[in-house]
Write a protein that holds these residues in place. Structure first.
Motif, PDB file in Angstrom:
ATOM      1  N   ARG A  19       0.842  -1.207   0.000  1.00 16.17           N
ATOM      2  CA  ARG A  19       0.000   0.000   0.000  1.00 16.17           C
ATOM      3  C   ARG A  19       0.875   1.254   0.000  1.00 16.17           C
ATOM      4  NH1 ARG A  19      -2.063   2.710   4.450  1.00 16.17           N
ATOM      5  NH2 ARG A  19      -1.587   0.988   5.887  1.00 16.17           N
ATOM      6  N   GLY A  20       1.991   1.187   0.724  1.00 14.38           N
ATOM      7  CA  GLY A  20       2.881   2.334   0.796  1.00 14.38           C
ATOM      8  C   GLY A  20       3.623   2.624  -0.492  1.00 14.38           C
ATOM      9  N   ARG A  21       3.602   1.687  -1.440  1.00 11.85           N
ATOM     10  CA  ARG A  21       4.323   1.869  -2.692  1.00 11.85           C
ATOM     11  C   ARG A  21       3.435   2.328  -3.840  1.00 11.85           C
ATOM     12  NH1 ARG A  21       8.605  -3.041  -3.378  1.00 11.85           N
ATOM     13  NH2 ARG A  21       8.818  -1.975  -5.377  1.00 11.85           N
ATOM     14  N   VAL A  22       2.142   2.479  -3.590  1.00 14.06           N
ATOM     15  CA  VAL A  22       1.223   2.910  -4.644  1.00 14.06           C
ATOM     16  C   VAL A  22       1.020   4.409  -4.551  1.00 14.06           C
ATOM     17  CG1 VAL A  22      -1.083   2.668  -5.624  1.00 14.06           C
ATOM     18  CG2 VAL A  22       0.057   0.674  -4.623  1.00 14.06           C
ATOM     19  N   ALA A  23       1.413   5.132  -5.592  1.00  9.89           N
ATOM     20  CA  ALA A  23       1.231   6.587  -5.612  1.00  9.89           C
ATOM     21  C   ALA A  23      -0.254   6.912  -5.741  1.00  9.89           C
ATOM     22  CB  ALA A  23       2.005   7.187  -6.773  1.00  9.89           C
ATOM     23  N   PRO A  24      -0.799   7.772  -4.873  1.00  6.78           N
ATOM     24  CA  PRO A  24      -2.233   8.078  -4.934  1.00  6.78           C
ATOM     25  C   PRO A  24      -2.671   8.595  -6.296  1.00  6.78           C
ATOM     26  CG  PRO A  24      -1.264   8.916  -2.905  1.00  6.78           C
ATOM     27  CD  PRO A  24      -0.129   8.440  -3.760  1.00  6.78           C
ATOM     28  N   GLU A  25      -1.846   9.451  -6.919  1.00  4.80           N
ATOM     29  CA  GLU A  25      -2.234   9.982  -8.227  1.00  4.80           C
ATOM     30  C   GLU A  25      -2.256   8.885  -9.283  1.00  4.80           C
ATOM     31  OE1 GLU A  25       2.151  10.909  -7.384  1.00  4.80           O
ATOM     32  OE2 GLU A  25       0.220  10.973  -6.333  1.00  4.80           O
ATOM     33  N   GLN A  26      -1.389   7.877  -9.128  1.00  6.00           N
ATOM     34  CA  GLN A  26      -1.394   6.752 -10.055  1.00  6.00           C
ATOM     35  C   GLN A  26      -2.673   5.941  -9.923  1.00  6.00           C
ATOM     36  OE1 GLN A  26       1.828   4.035  -9.376  1.00  6.00           O
ATOM     37  NE2 GLN A  26       1.262   2.678 -11.053  1.00  6.00           N
ATOM     38  N   ALA A  27      -3.166   5.835  -8.697  1.00  3.71           N
ATOM     39  CA  ALA A  27      -4.405   5.082  -8.453  1.00  3.71           C
ATOM     40  C   ALA A  27      -5.644   5.914  -8.707  1.00  3.71           C
ATOM     41  CB  ALA A  27      -4.410   4.557  -7.017  1.00  3.71           C
ATOM     42  N   GLN A  44       2.771   7.683   3.366  1.00  3.09           N
ATOM     43  CA  GLN A  44       3.300   7.434   2.039  1.00  3.09           C
ATOM     44  C   GLN A  44       2.431   6.400   1.344  1.00  3.09           C
ATOM     45  OE1 GLN A  44       7.317   6.065   2.055  1.00  3.09           O
ATOM     46  NE2 GLN A  44       7.550   6.150  -0.165  1.00  3.09           N
ATOM     47  N   GLY A  45       2.097   6.674   0.101  1.00  5.78           N
ATOM     48  CA  GLY A  45       1.252   5.745  -0.626  1.00  5.78           C
ATOM     49  C   GLY A  45      -0.217   5.958  -0.322  1.00  5.78           C
ATOM     50  N   LEU A  46      -0.988   4.887  -0.435  1.00  4.87           N
ATOM     51  CA  LEU A  46      -2.425   4.958  -0.220  1.00  4.87           C
ATOM     52  C   LEU A  46      -2.782   4.860   1.255  1.00  4.87           C
ATOM     53  CD1 LEU A  46      -3.710   2.541  -3.026  1.00  4.87           C
ATOM     54  CD2 LEU A  46      -3.729   5.042  -3.067  1.00  4.87           C
ATOM     55  N   LEU A  85      -3.583  -2.873  -5.865  1.00  4.27           N
ATOM     56  CA  LEU A  85      -2.177  -2.686  -5.514  1.00  4.27           C
ATOM     57  C   LEU A  85      -1.250  -2.844  -6.713  1.00  4.27           C
ATOM     58  CD1 LEU A  85      -2.131  -4.688  -2.163  1.00  4.27           C
ATOM     59  CD2 LEU A  85      -1.885  -2.214  -2.410  1.00  4.27           C
ATOM     60  N   GLY A  86      -1.787  -3.279  -7.848  1.00  4.43           N
ATOM     61  CA  GLY A  86      -0.963  -3.458  -9.036  1.00  4.43           C
ATOM     62  C   GLY A  86       0.067  -4.560  -8.894  1.00  4.43           C
TER      63      GLY A  86
END
Length: 281
Positions: A19-27, A44-46, A85-86
């Protein structure tokens, strides 16, 4: 900072790390006012509620998953979390292992005479074998020479992870040390998920966490890696800098045994790398 593997909380730890590695803008949630886009983010992240919304599950249920209070989520929930989470194929497989909660018995490692003959017969290619703890348990002469003197007692630690993180010589051998280090941590995490009762593996992870800040940083990222194929660069004191193709071949395990992984390096005929391997042979 202490690094250890807690099988009961592994699922929640993995979800938090990813979850911490997913950029909010990317999601697609970073800029929405309702998602707190106008407020300074403190994580950091979602956020938990953002991931729950993306996965289509309740925030309360997701929180219980992270805290280890909800176990064995359904395949539909795992599919939704993996999409949000991709996760790639290796990460999804690891997620399934953690969610199932079935602890496999710790296997023994056996090197049979047939495998040793096969390694020796591949005398034109560097080959070595590792177990689930990344112990190098067998090799041929060219593999030993390429990987820092495996056949010389005391030259290097026979565990690849310990060698990478605790021996300065590893950075000289591996020009792309960061990539090799991330692979090692990712493979140890997969093994820890499959064999949470392996005391030796747990001790290795704790040792590396205590001795190496780089190991702690990569471990905290939730890195997951499966052995694959590709190209690797190695720097040999005689042959120089080599860029070699590699394949990983899986040796099936017998009852109660550990399946081994053969790491096979090669170079295309006519290249400088092929000539260098011939000189080493």
């Amino acid at each position: 900072m202490d690094v250890s593997y807690d099988g009961q909380r592994a699922l929640g730890g993995f979800l938090r790390a990813r979850r911490g590695r997913v950029a909010p803008e990317q999601a697609g949630v970073g800029g929405a006012a309702g998602a707190g886009g106008n407020k300074r983010r403190r994580v950091q992240g979602l956020r938990r509620e953002e991931l729950a919304q993306l996965a289509g599950i309740s925030v309360d249920y997701y929180v219980r998953l992270e805290q280890g209070r909800a176990t064995q989520p359904s395949a539909e929930v795992l599919d939704a979390l993996a999409r949000a989470l991709g996760l790639d194929a290796a990460e999804r497989r690891h997620l399934d292992t953690l969610a199932a909660g079935r602890h496999e018995p710790v296997p023994a490692t056996r090197i049979g005479p047939g495998l040793r003959r096969a390694l020796d017969a591949m005398d034109r290619l560097p080959v070595f074998a590792t177990d689930h703890r990344l112990d190098v348990v067998a090799w041929n002469r060219l593999g030993a020479a390429l990987m820092g003197g495996l056949d010389v007692p005391g030259r290097r630690d026979p565990n690849n992870a310990r060698f990478l993180f605790l021996d300065p010589a590893a950075r000289g051998l591996h020009p792309d040390w960061q990539d090799r280090a991330a692979e090692a941590v990712g493979q140890l995490r997969v093994s820890a998920g499959r064999y949470p009762g392996d005391a030796e593996l747990g001790a290795l992870i704790a040792e590396l966490g205590a001795e190496s800040g780089d190991f702690r940083r990569i471990w905290d990222s939730g890195e997951v890696t499966m052995c694959a194929a590709g190209r690797k660069r190695l720097r040999h004191p005689v042959a120089g800098l080599l860029e070699l193709d590699f394949e990983t071949l899986h040796v099936p395990a017998g009852p109660g045994e550990s399946g081994l992984v053969l790491h096979v390096f090669s170079a295309e005929e006519g290249t400088a790398e092929a000539a260098a391997l011939a000189r080493l042979t």
